[in-house]
Design a protein around this motif. Sequence first.
Motif, mmCIF file in Angstrom:
data_model
loop_
_atom_site.group_PDB
_atom_site.id
_atom_site.type_symbol
_atom_site.label_atom_id
_atom_site.label_comp_id
_atom_site.label_asym_id
_atom_site.label_seq_id
_atom_site.Cartn_x
_atom_site.Cartn_y
_atom_site.Cartn_z
ATOM 1 N N UNK A 205 126.785 11.849 -16.313
ATOM 2 C CA UNK A 205 127.820 12.884 -16.362
ATOM 3 C C UNK A 205 127.678 13.713 -17.635
ATOM 4 N N UNK A 206 128.057 14.982 -17.573
ATOM 5 C CA UNK A 206 127.913 15.847 -18.747
ATOM 6 C C UNK A 206 128.881 15.475 -19.853
ATOM 7 N N UNK A 207 128.510 15.810 -21.090
ATOM 8 C CA UNK A 207 129.367 15.527 -22.238
ATOM 9 C C UNK A 207 130.243 16.728 -22.593
ATOM 10 N N UNK A 208 129.897 17.920 -22.093
ATOM 11 C CA UNK A 208 130.684 19.120 -22.405
ATOM 12 C C UNK A 208 132.042 19.050 -21.702
ATOM 13 N N UNK A 209 133.015 19.858 -22.170
ATOM 14 C CA UNK A 209 134.338 19.862 -21.536
ATOM 15 C C UNK A 209 134.251 20.203 -20.047
ATOM 16 N N UNK A 210 134.956 19.417 -19.239
ATOM 17 C CA UNK A 210 134.981 19.658 -17.795
ATOM 18 C C UNK A 210 136.301 19.135 -17.246
ATOM 19 N N UNK B 256 128.830 15.841 -2.697
ATOM 20 C CA UNK B 256 128.962 17.246 -3.075
ATOM 21 C C UNK B 256 127.925 17.624 -4.121
ATOM 22 N N UNK B 257 127.683 16.729 -5.081
ATOM 23 C CA UNK B 257 126.698 17.004 -6.110
ATOM 24 C C UNK B 257 125.305 17.217 -5.537
ATOM 25 N N UNK B 258 124.928 16.405 -4.541
ATOM 26 C CA UNK B 258 123.606 16.560 -3.922
ATOM 27 C C UNK B 258 123.492 17.907 -3.207
ATOM 28 N N UNK B 259 124.553 18.302 -2.486
ATOM 29 C CA UNK B 259 124.533 19.563 -1.748
ATOM 30 C C UNK B 259 124.433 20.762 -2.689
ATOM 31 N N UNK B 260 125.152 20.689 -3.805
ATOM 32 C CA UNK B 260 125.114 21.792 -4.779
ATOM 33 C C UNK B 260 123.741 21.869 -5.429
ATOM 34 N N UNK B 261 123.199 20.721 -5.790
ATOM 35 C CA UNK B 261 121.863 20.676 -6.393
ATOM 36 C C UNK B 261 120.816 21.206 -5.418
ATOM 37 N N UNK C 199 122.361 24.334 -9.989
ATOM 38 C CA UNK C 199 122.472 23.793 -11.347
ATOM 39 C C UNK C 199 122.146 24.897 -12.354
ATOM 40 N N UNK C 200 122.997 25.058 -13.341
ATOM 41 C CA UNK C 200 122.793 26.094 -14.340
ATOM 42 C C UNK C 200 123.402 27.442 -13.970
ATOM 43 N N UNK D 124 127.661 25.487 -13.844
ATOM 44 C CA UNK D 124 127.394 24.282 -13.069
ATOM 45 C C UNK D 124 126.507 23.381 -13.921
ATOM 46 N N UNK D 125 126.974 22.174 -14.197
ATOM 47 C CA UNK D 125 126.281 21.301 -15.143
ATOM 48 C C UNK D 125 124.847 21.007 -14.712
ATOM 49 N N UNK D 126 123.898 21.152 -15.634
ATOM 50 C CA UNK D 126 122.519 20.749 -15.333
ATOM 51 C C UNK D 126 122.372 19.235 -15.175
ATOM 52 N N UNK D 127 123.365 18.466 -15.645
ATOM 53 C CA UNK D 127 123.297 17.000 -15.575
ATOM 54 C C UNK D 127 123.809 16.495 -14.228
ATOM 55 N N UNK D 128 124.961 17.003 -13.805
ATOM 56 C CA UNK D 128 125.604 16.573 -12.554
ATOM 57 C C UNK D 128 126.167 17.819 -11.896
#
Length: 772
Positions: free
Chosen positions: A682-687, A700-705, A710-711, A719-723
């Motif tokens: 999971x990303x460390x930035x505010x979310x 949902x993460x797989x479909x978005x990726x 991502x990015x 959209x987080x590059x991590x998740x």
Amino acid sequence: MSAMRPALFGREVTALHCVGLGGMGMGPLAIYLAQRGFRVSGEDDAMTGAMRAQLDAAGVTITAAGAVPADCQLLACSSAISSAHPAVRAAAARGLPQVRRGELLAEATRDRKLVAICGSHGKTTTTAMLVTVLRAAKFPSGYVLGGLFNGDTLPPAAAGEGEWVVAEIDESDGTIGRFSPEITVAVNLDWDHPDHYRRQADLEAAFQALFVRTRGVVLVSEACELSTRVAGGAGRSMLTFGRTGDYESEIRSDRDGRIELAFGGHFPAVVATVRAMGGFNATNATAALAAAHCMGVTDFSRGPLADYPGVRRRQAVLQATPELTVIEDYAHHPAEISALLASVRERTGGRLVVVFQPHRFSRTAQFKTGFAEALALGDAVYLMDVYGAGEAPLAGGTTAELCAELARLAPTLPVGYQPGDEDGLLAALDRGRLPGDFVAFVGAGDIDALARRWIARVSAANPWDRAAEALRVAVSAATKIKREESLAKKTTIGVGGAARIYAEPASVTDLQALVRTAKTLALPVIVLGRGSNLIVPDEGVDAVVISLRQPAWEIFEPRPGGRVWASAGLRLKNLCGLAAKAGLVGFEFLEGIPGNVGGALRMNAGAMGGWMFDVVEEVQVMTFDGEIRTLQKADMHVDYRHCAELHEAIALGALLRPASQAEAGDISRQIDAYKDKRHKSQPREPSAGCIFKNPPGDSAGRLIDASGLKGERVGDAEVSPVHANFIINRGQASATDIIELVRRVRARVEQSQGVKLEPEVLLYGKAWKDVL
């Protein structure tokens, strides 16, 4: 090239002084010159704080009136400066050459390829949009805007790199004759400035001469017959833009401050979002993108105007609530006012109230009937005295005569005018205000200051103030009650506006008093936990927002039979840690969820395969009538990310039953394992946590990726590059940015994967269906 200081008027100049420095024409030019290597000073007796900040940042020296520096070699004046001005006299006494602002702009850009944005209406917006497109494309260019961008981050001028410079050029004083552009964009043409152009033919001749001097292409609006006729007679390469023509655009949608445009003709075949509203802004955007294409920008697929910041005093929204919407706009010609009011009329269901300040006596006299016809689009009109801008009063050009013309053309239209009495005008506006009004302050003078004065008056008599006072009376002194409390820092993603009323009750008794008083006052109540899993809109929340953050709501209390009582305000991280110390198993999955017990109950929070209601035995709630009830888990309706009963009540706490008991060290090791897994995935930035619900049988993460998102960014929302199921705040994101990114992701996933994702995060105080 930008670092080289050009010669001015055939001689070497190193230092110059600008009179009228605070103006929207002179201030940006001074900044541009400072970046080109000149020592720039200047003065203005009406300097705004916003312009001063930009000038200070650029190193421009602001002096007292008439204090022309000893090293000054050239004096530049705005057209409103008279020959009696102290600086003009001082420069004349020293034999310094003096030039007008437009002449200096033409000279300072002569060594570069100039893209000249000109015309009667929309120059500043089109210039700002073109600058935004070029910055998004990383295309090297300088620019000189005739205004200030919204916000403080983007300066109104920059020397830039490369051979190009974009500048808004003004025809009002005749200095348009000094420019020889590479590309000219004429947004439209209307007869204006009758003090300089006595006949329409004079204005046409000035623009046709500009088109003749243009070395490359001339871009004109296909909808403006005058523009196409004048440009067609210039004998230069002419291209058109608009709904038809060489550069085509079609409005697909126009809502929530964003326009979706589909492009054709010479444009690449793309659909792009523009952060603006109204048909005239769609035309401005088309003109800007056409100019960028002619300069060499070819990729518009990333939506270069999705992050357009806007320009001050152009449809500036000063207040937007269900009770009252107030905007302020610089429109000062009948055609501009008609376009503005027609656009507003399309998107408001309430009355349209117009406060208008005519600009210049000569313009008012010449276009009096046109002004009256445009203003008649309103449901009520209030008139101010003419802003003379240096002109003496002129017969036929006073506000009294405009008022009489309005009475003749629209005899049933309510019109208010109190000569020389702005306080009286504001009082009349107060008395006539109705719930749901849309009030537009319109004009190019100092009407923006009047608009802000009126909003301050309205706020002083705001019913929310009276409601807050009633709530304060109903509770103890230990309960916090605040007006317009910002919620951004109370959320994990750090965006959003203020709560009309914000409350932190000190006890159950005070919470009962709050909800009962709010019901009596017919005020909506919304609970705020630790601010995860939600997005607060930028306009804030029209409700009483209650947060259980005081110590009385953070209780962890062991009960007989190995059970635990956890109050609603207890942080999940603390619940997890306290349970581990007590040797209670089953709470470890909660460690990484940034919320409290109340929020976790409402959303049936889950992580690492565990769910909040896995450990719940019973929940104590308070209804919005103030009644306290205890609900058994078996009697509650709980499913994925949802507990029905807690949408109609406030959780006070829960009796929890652990899965088993174990050594504290063993539990801590399991917590550390979950923590390590979370940090890696999971990303460390505010979310706000996961944005979308997982569809059945998929992620949902797989479909978005898989959709290549991502990015993807809108402003500082990414959209987080991590998740891929996280949207993160890179620093300055707004809720509007995030909502637009949610729309974009949802549309792209449906288009490429055939799945319509549904948001998991809450749109706080609103419903997603109203914005998606």
